[in-house]
Design an enzyme around this catalytic site. Sequence first.
Site, PDB file in Angstrom:
ATOM      1  N   LYS A  76      -2.683  -6.868   5.103  1.00  0.00           N
ATOM      2  CA  LYS A  76      -2.855  -5.748   4.054  1.00  0.00           C
ATOM      3  C   LYS A  76      -2.948  -4.447   5.058  1.00  0.00           C
ATOM      4  O   LYS A  76      -3.564  -3.262   4.640  1.00  0.00           O
ATOM      5  CB  LYS A  76      -4.586  -5.501   3.509  1.00  0.00           C
ATOM      6  CG  LYS A  76      -4.812  -7.010   2.771  1.00  0.00           C
ATOM      7  CD  LYS A  76      -3.590  -7.443   1.627  1.00  0.00           C
ATOM      8  CE  LYS A  76      -3.270  -6.482   0.795  1.00  0.00           C
ATOM      9  NZ  LYS A  76      -1.856  -6.896   0.010  1.00  0.00           N
ATOM     10  N   SER A  77      -1.814  -4.436   5.758  1.00  0.00           N
ATOM     11  CA  SER A  77      -1.274  -3.207   6.554  1.00  0.00           C
ATOM     12  C   SER A  77      -0.049  -3.003   6.501  1.00  0.00           C
ATOM     13  O   SER A  77       0.562  -2.129   7.328  1.00  0.00           O
ATOM     14  CB  SER A  77      -1.702  -3.520   8.228  1.00  0.00           C
ATOM     15  OG  SER A  77      -2.962  -3.775   8.265  1.00  0.00           O
ATOM     16  N   GLY A  78       0.643  -3.462   5.415  1.00  0.00           N
ATOM     17  CA  GLY A  78       2.236  -3.041   5.113  1.00  0.00           C
ATOM     18  C   GLY A  78       3.064  -4.211   5.716  1.00  0.00           C
ATOM     19  O   GLY A  78       4.000  -3.887   5.957  1.00  0.00           O
ATOM     20  N   HIS A 144       0.064 -13.200  11.324  1.00  0.00           N
ATOM     21  CA  HIS A 144      -0.949 -12.160  11.382  1.00  0.00           C
ATOM     22  C   HIS A 144      -1.816 -12.784  12.499  1.00  0.00           C
ATOM     23  O   HIS A 144      -3.076 -12.209  13.046  1.00  0.00           O
ATOM     24  CB  HIS A 144      -1.950 -12.590  10.283  1.00  0.00           C
ATOM     25  CG  HIS A 144      -1.671 -11.989   8.869  1.00  0.00           C
ATOM     26  ND1 HIS A 144      -1.113 -10.706   8.711  1.00  0.00           N
ATOM     27  CD2 HIS A 144      -1.754 -12.419   7.658  1.00  0.00           C
ATOM     28  CE1 HIS A 144      -0.662 -10.509   7.574  1.00  0.00           C
ATOM     29  NE2 HIS A 144      -0.928 -11.284   7.006  1.00  0.00           N
ATOM     30  N   ARG A 166      -2.415  -0.087  10.199  1.00  0.00           N
ATOM     31  CA  ARG A 166      -2.829   0.847   9.053  1.00  0.00           C
ATOM     32  C   ARG A 166      -4.222   1.126   9.300  1.00  0.00           C
ATOM     33  O   ARG A 166      -5.019   0.524  10.073  1.00  0.00           O
ATOM     34  CB  ARG A 166      -2.953   0.030   7.665  1.00  0.00           C
ATOM     35  CG  ARG A 166      -2.966   0.949   6.685  1.00  0.00           C
ATOM     36  CD  ARG A 166      -3.022  -0.028   5.188  1.00  0.00           C
ATOM     37  NE  ARG A 166      -2.717   0.961   3.953  1.00  0.00           N
ATOM     38  CZ  ARG A 166      -2.715   0.516   2.870  1.00  0.00           C
ATOM     39  NH1 ARG A 166      -2.738  -0.892   2.600  1.00  0.00           N
ATOM     40  NH2 ARG A 166      -2.686   1.295   1.796  1.00  0.00           N
ATOM     41  N   SER A 174      -7.684  -2.019   0.759  1.00  0.00           N
ATOM     42  CA  SER A 174      -6.494  -2.921   0.249  1.00  0.00           C
ATOM     43  C   SER A 174      -6.832  -4.526   0.371  1.00  0.00           C
ATOM     44  O   SER A 174      -6.781  -5.059  -0.683  1.00  0.00           O
ATOM     45  CB  SER A 174      -5.507  -2.518   0.937  1.00  0.00           C
ATOM     46  OG  SER A 174      -4.305  -3.581   0.461  1.00  0.00           O
ATOM     47  N   GLY A 295      -0.085   0.825  -2.543  1.00  0.00           N
ATOM     48  CA  GLY A 295       0.627   1.209  -1.246  1.00  0.00           C
ATOM     49  C   GLY A 295       0.388   2.485  -0.813  1.00  0.00           C
ATOM     50  O   GLY A 295       1.235   3.231  -0.073  1.00  0.00           O
TER      51      GLY A 295
END
Length: 336
Positions: A76-78, A144, A166, A174, A295
């Site tokens: 969930k960091s882009g 990941h 992020r 997120s 986003g």
Amino acid sequence: MGFTNYTEAKSEEEELVSEEWKQMILSLPKERGWRTSHLYEYQGFWCQIAKIQAIANFQKHFQSFYSDVVLASIPKSGTTWLKALAFAVTNRDRFSVTSDSHPLLTSNPHDLVPFFEYKLYANNQTPCFSNFFSFDQRRLFGTHIPYPSLADSIKTSNCRIVYICRNPFDCFVSTWHFLGPLTSLSLEEAFEMFCQGIIGYGPFWEHMLGYWKESLERPEKGLFLMYEELKEDPLFHLKRLAKFLKCPFSLEEERSGVVEKIKKLCSFQNLKELEVNKKGKSIMSFENEKLFRKGEVGDWVNCLSPQMVERLSKVIDEKLGGSSLKFNVLPSNMDK
């Protein structure tokens, strides 16, 4: 519904693991999981039971080429955005970014840039790469997995690693929206676990620092991108990405708007509206439509209490304060 999904996820994870691996994994330190019964501490990070087997197979068998590109992140960091950008940049000589048949219009980014642990080495399989992306001069992979646990061939070769980072506030929010329907945890319980580092592939600070230090020590091998900076000036960082991947934009490409067209093709809104990203599961257990929520930068203000903000701020200061890793967007700089 949340409890039912949580139970189903637990069963699915355990069915994918061989009995031999189960016995080894059950001896590891464990904590309550987010969407599965437990997370296990493996090689210094927290991981679901099925992913441990996949990671071990990846570490044992994967052989890196000098031309490989590994796109890394904590969840969930882009991640999806980075995969789309990297694919479009490295394949623009094969697929025009304005073509109606561009692969990103018909395939989810996670199908074009597969995860080691969720796809290639999942289900106790060892992939054959003889025909891997025959249309692609470079092999693009996603992961990941923390830097210290990457396959040795990746760390010792001249392949390129791109990491997207992020800010932890938005990363947690997120993650909560993504896993919330699949967990029996309350928001407060999940937040405390996050602050303790008990999150898939965490602690988050160790994950970030591993790739951050590598990018400082070997800048020719590791590129560290900040999600917030990429959102603020995507054109500048797209050029950085292309240069780092040894396929810089020519002056003619810049004049003809190729960089701007890649930005548009890979934009959050464009990807979200594509039919291919509204159906199916490109990542095990997760529907594609769940990969695209907002986003945004700063959405944490709509979810976290002042006490939570103070708690996580202290964690960030304690764990990252002694490093040169800084975030442009922190609570003190934003309207409450």
